[in-house]
Scaffold this active site. Structure first.
Site, PDB file in Angstrom:
ATOM      1  N   ASP A  21       1.050   4.670   1.458  1.00 18.24           N
ATOM      2  CA  ASP A  21      -0.120   3.913   0.988  1.00 18.24           C
ATOM      3  C   ASP A  21      -1.418   4.488   1.550  1.00 18.24           C
ATOM      4  OD1 ASP A  21      -1.307   1.885  -0.498  1.00 18.24           O
ATOM      5  OD2 ASP A  21      -1.254   0.464   1.167  1.00 18.24           O
ATOM      6  N   GLY A  24      -5.886   5.998  -2.435  1.00 16.60           N
ATOM      7  CA  GLY A  24      -7.143   5.623  -3.100  1.00 16.60           C
ATOM      8  C   GLY A  24      -8.282   5.535  -2.096  1.00 16.60           C
ATOM      9  N   HIS A  38      -4.294  10.777  -4.924  1.00 14.32           N
ATOM     10  CA  HIS A  38      -2.862  10.936  -5.236  1.00 14.32           C
ATOM     11  C   HIS A  38      -2.457  12.412  -5.170  1.00 14.32           C
ATOM     12  CE1 HIS A  38      -2.784   6.751  -6.038  1.00 14.32           C
ATOM     13  NE2 HIS A  38      -3.484   6.806  -7.161  1.00 14.32           N
ATOM     14  N   ASN A  69       2.538  -1.580  -9.844  1.00 20.02           N
ATOM     15  CA  ASN A  69       1.437  -0.613  -9.979  1.00 20.02           C
ATOM     16  C   ASN A  69       1.007  -0.385 -11.437  1.00 20.02           C
ATOM     17  OD1 ASN A  69       2.528   1.376  -7.123  1.00 20.02           O
ATOM     18  ND2 ASN A  69       0.906  -0.159  -7.210  1.00 20.02           N
ATOM     19  N   TRP A  70       1.791  -0.902 -12.411  1.00 20.46           N
ATOM     20  CA  TRP A  70       1.372  -0.808 -13.824  1.00 20.46           C
ATOM     21  C   TRP A  70       0.101  -1.610 -14.082  1.00 20.46           C
ATOM     22  CZ3 TRP A  70       3.817   2.779 -16.596  1.00 20.46           C
ATOM     23  CH2 TRP A  70       5.135   3.128 -16.257  1.00 20.46           C
ATOM     24  N   ARG A  72      -2.587  -1.292 -12.634  1.00 19.65           N
ATOM     25  CA  ARG A  72      -3.775  -0.467 -12.346  1.00 19.65           C
ATOM     26  C   ARG A  72      -4.417   0.033 -13.636  1.00 19.65           C
ATOM     27  NH1 ARG A  72      -2.804   2.599  -6.656  1.00 19.65           N
ATOM     28  NH2 ARG A  72      -1.935   0.775  -5.610  1.00 19.65           N
ATOM     29  N   ARG A 182       5.063   2.484   7.015  1.00 18.06           N
ATOM     30  CA  ARG A 182       4.013   2.232   6.033  1.00 18.06           C
ATOM     31  C   ARG A 182       2.694   2.762   6.577  1.00 18.06           C
ATOM     32  NH1 ARG A 182       2.720  -2.497   1.888  1.00 18.06           N
ATOM     33  NH2 ARG A 182       0.764  -1.661   1.100  1.00 18.06           N
ATOM     34  N   ARG A 188       2.604  -5.223   5.399  1.00 22.63           N
ATOM     35  CA  ARG A 188       3.515  -5.886   4.460  1.00 22.63           C
ATOM     36  C   ARG A 188       4.416  -4.829   3.852  1.00 22.63           C
ATOM     37  NH1 ARG A 188      -1.710  -6.798   2.050  1.00 22.63           N
ATOM     38  NH2 ARG A 188      -2.191  -5.175   0.541  1.00 22.63           N
ATOM     39  N   ILE A 189       5.460  -5.304   3.139  1.00 17.68           N
ATOM     40  CA  ILE A 189       6.385  -4.319   2.565  1.00 17.68           C
ATOM     41  C   ILE A 189       6.250  -4.191   1.054  1.00 17.68           C
ATOM     42  CG2 ILE A 189       8.010  -4.189   4.489  1.00 17.68           C
ATOM     43  CD1 ILE A 189       9.828  -6.080   3.011  1.00 17.68           C
ATOM     44  N   SER A 190       5.437  -5.040   0.440  1.00 19.53           N
ATOM     45  CA  SER A 190       5.076  -4.873  -0.982  1.00 19.53           C
ATOM     46  C   SER A 190       6.289  -4.581  -1.882  1.00 19.53           C
ATOM     47  CB  SER A 190       4.019  -3.766  -1.130  1.00 19.53           C
ATOM     48  OG  SER A 190       2.861  -4.074  -0.379  1.00 19.53           O
TER      49      SER A 190
HETATM   50  C1  IPE Z   1       2.754  -0.097  -2.290  1.00 14.62           C
HETATM   51  O1  IPE Z   1       1.389   0.130  -2.245  1.00 14.62           O
HETATM   52  C2  IPE Z   1       3.374   0.724  -3.381  1.00 14.62           C
HETATM   53  C3  IPE Z   1       3.406   2.163  -3.159  1.00 14.62           C
HETATM   54  C4  IPE Z   1       3.051   2.766  -2.064  1.00 14.62           C
HETATM   55  C5  IPE Z   1       3.915   2.926  -4.264  1.00 14.62           C
HETATM   56  P1  IPE Z   1       0.363  -0.814  -3.023  1.00 14.62           P
HETATM   57  O2  IPE Z   1      -0.988  -0.293  -2.736  1.00 14.62           O
HETATM   58  O3  IPE Z   1       0.758  -0.952  -4.442  1.00 14.62           O
HETATM   59  O4  IPE Z   1       0.620  -2.210  -2.297  1.00 14.62           O
HETATM   60  P2  IPE Z   1      -0.303  -3.495  -2.157  1.00 14.62           P
HETATM   61  O5  IPE Z   1      -0.887  -3.789  -3.514  1.00 14.62           O
HETATM   62  O6  IPE Z   1      -1.372  -3.168  -1.168  1.00 14.62           O
HETATM   63  O7  IPE Z   1       0.610  -4.556  -1.648  1.00 14.62           O
HETATM   64  C1  IPE Z   2      -0.479   4.504  -2.646  1.00 11.16           C
HETATM   65  O1  IPE Z   2      -1.855   4.624  -2.496  1.00 11.16           O
HETATM   66  C2  IPE Z   2       0.040   5.213  -3.874  1.00 11.16           C
HETATM   67  C3  IPE Z   2       0.378   4.307  -4.986  1.00 11.16           C
HETATM   68  C4  IPE Z   2       0.506   3.007  -4.906  1.00 11.16           C
HETATM   69  C5  IPE Z   2       0.598   4.924  -6.279  1.00 11.16           C
HETATM   70  P1  IPE Z   2      -2.849   3.604  -3.172  1.00 11.16           P
HETATM   71  O2  IPE Z   2      -3.207   4.128  -4.505  1.00 11.16           O
HETATM   72  O3  IPE Z   2      -2.308   2.228  -3.167  1.00 11.16           O
HETATM   73  O4  IPE Z   2      -4.095   3.721  -2.204  1.00 11.16           O
HETATM   74  P2  IPE Z   2      -4.994   2.521  -1.661  1.00 11.16           P
HETATM   75  O5  IPE Z   2      -4.075   1.556  -0.992  1.00 11.16           O
HETATM   76  O6  IPE Z   2      -5.674   1.930  -2.844  1.00 11.16           O
HETATM   77  O7  IPE Z   2      -5.924   3.176  -0.711  1.00 11.16           O
HETATM   78 MG    MG Z   3      -2.403   0.710  -1.796  1.00 10.86          MG
END
Ligand code: IPE
Ligand code: IPE
Ligand code: MG
Length: 234
Positions: A21, A24, A38, A69-70, A72, A182, A188-190
């Site tokens: 994580d 972004g 990414h 993540n869909w 997004r 993480r 959290r473990i999401s």
């Molecule tokens: C968890 O990260 C999923 C992946 C790393 C693929 P997210 O960024 O989607 O998790 P949340 O939304 O902070 O819980």
């Molecule tokens: C994890 O990074 C990768 C995916 C969930 C695809 P993020 O894209 O969630 O990055 P942040 O948490 O928004 O910084």
């Molecule tokens: Mg994230």
């Protein structure tokens, strides 16, 4: 309670799983679009994969794209799909370098036919390899448990057991993770490995995934060896 295991007593960790994580935020800090984060995340993943090979980790699981993540923006989702396709084409060329069995965790149905075919072909081509790389892509722990139960029902099973559920999960070929890391600072473990995480050691770091390198992994492993795993015993 913490007890330090001396370097000599250490067995290599069998299975490490990563919630990768922070891509972004890493990009945003640099004034770049999230998609760039990414891209750099893939580079970090590659260096972690090589380090894990060098230190003898048998199974590696990464969470690359969740069932949530869909949600997004379409542009970001598309760029992640493209990156995966490109990454797999690269991986295919270097299959021998990695010497790993590739397993995708998650339902492949939502992916376009070309990507799906590539994923299936690579799983098939690497299936006799000993070490395992699990890639969670459209992965969610709840979805996985529901999918496993439906599989067992379709097989006519009348009663389930812990072993039958474990054997019907996407991770059927893998042991449970010993250590889940993480990055990105959230505690959290999401929806990651809900079943398999029962006795995993959890490690959280503020380091954003693109900055997570071999030195950061070594620090997590050091911490792992200070943990006393009791599994409910004394
Ligand atoms: C968890 O990260 C999923 C992946 C790393 C693929 P997210 O960024 O989607 O998790 P949340 O939304 O902070 O819980
Ligand atoms: C994890 O990074 C990768 C995916 C969930 C695809 P993020 O894209 O969630 O990055 P942040 O948490 O928004 O910084
Ligand atoms: Mg994230």
């Amino acid at each position: 309670m913490k007890t330090t295991v001396t370097a000599k007593e250490r067995k290599p960790i069998e299975h490490i799983a990563f919630i990768m994580d922070g891509n972004g935020r890493w990009a945003k800090k640099r004034g770049m679009p999230r998609e760039q984060g990414h891209r750099f995340g893939v580079k970090a993943f590659q260096s972690i994969l090589e380090h894990c090979r060098d230190i003898g980790v048998h199974t590696i699981t990464v969470y690359a794209f969740s069932t949530e993540n869909w949600k997004r923006p379409e542009k970001e989702v598309k760029s992640i799909m493209r990156l995966m396709d490109r990454y797999l084409s690269d991986f295919e060329k270097n299959m021998d370098r990695y010497q790993m069995r590739l397993c995708f965790l998650g339902d492949k149905a939502p992916f376009d036919a070309k990507l799906r075919a590539r994923m299936e072909q690579m799983e098939q081509a690497s299936k006799d390899r000993e070490r395992i790389l699990n890639i969670g892509f459209n992965y969610g722990g709840r979805d996985e448990i529901v999918h496993a139960c439906n599989r067992l029902i379709a097989q006519g099973v009348k009663e389930v057991s812990e072993d039958s559920i474990s054997g019907a999960l996407y991770t059927a070929a893998s042991s449970d993770p010993d250590l889940i890391i993480r990055t990105g600072g959230d505690l959290r473990i999401s929806n990651f490995m809900l079943w398999q995480a029962a006795y995993a050691e959890l490690y959280f770091t503020d380091v954003l995934w693109p900055d997570f390198g071999p030195a950061e992994l070594d620090a997590a492993i050091e911490e792992f060896y200070t943990r006393q795993r009791r599994y409910g015993g004394v």
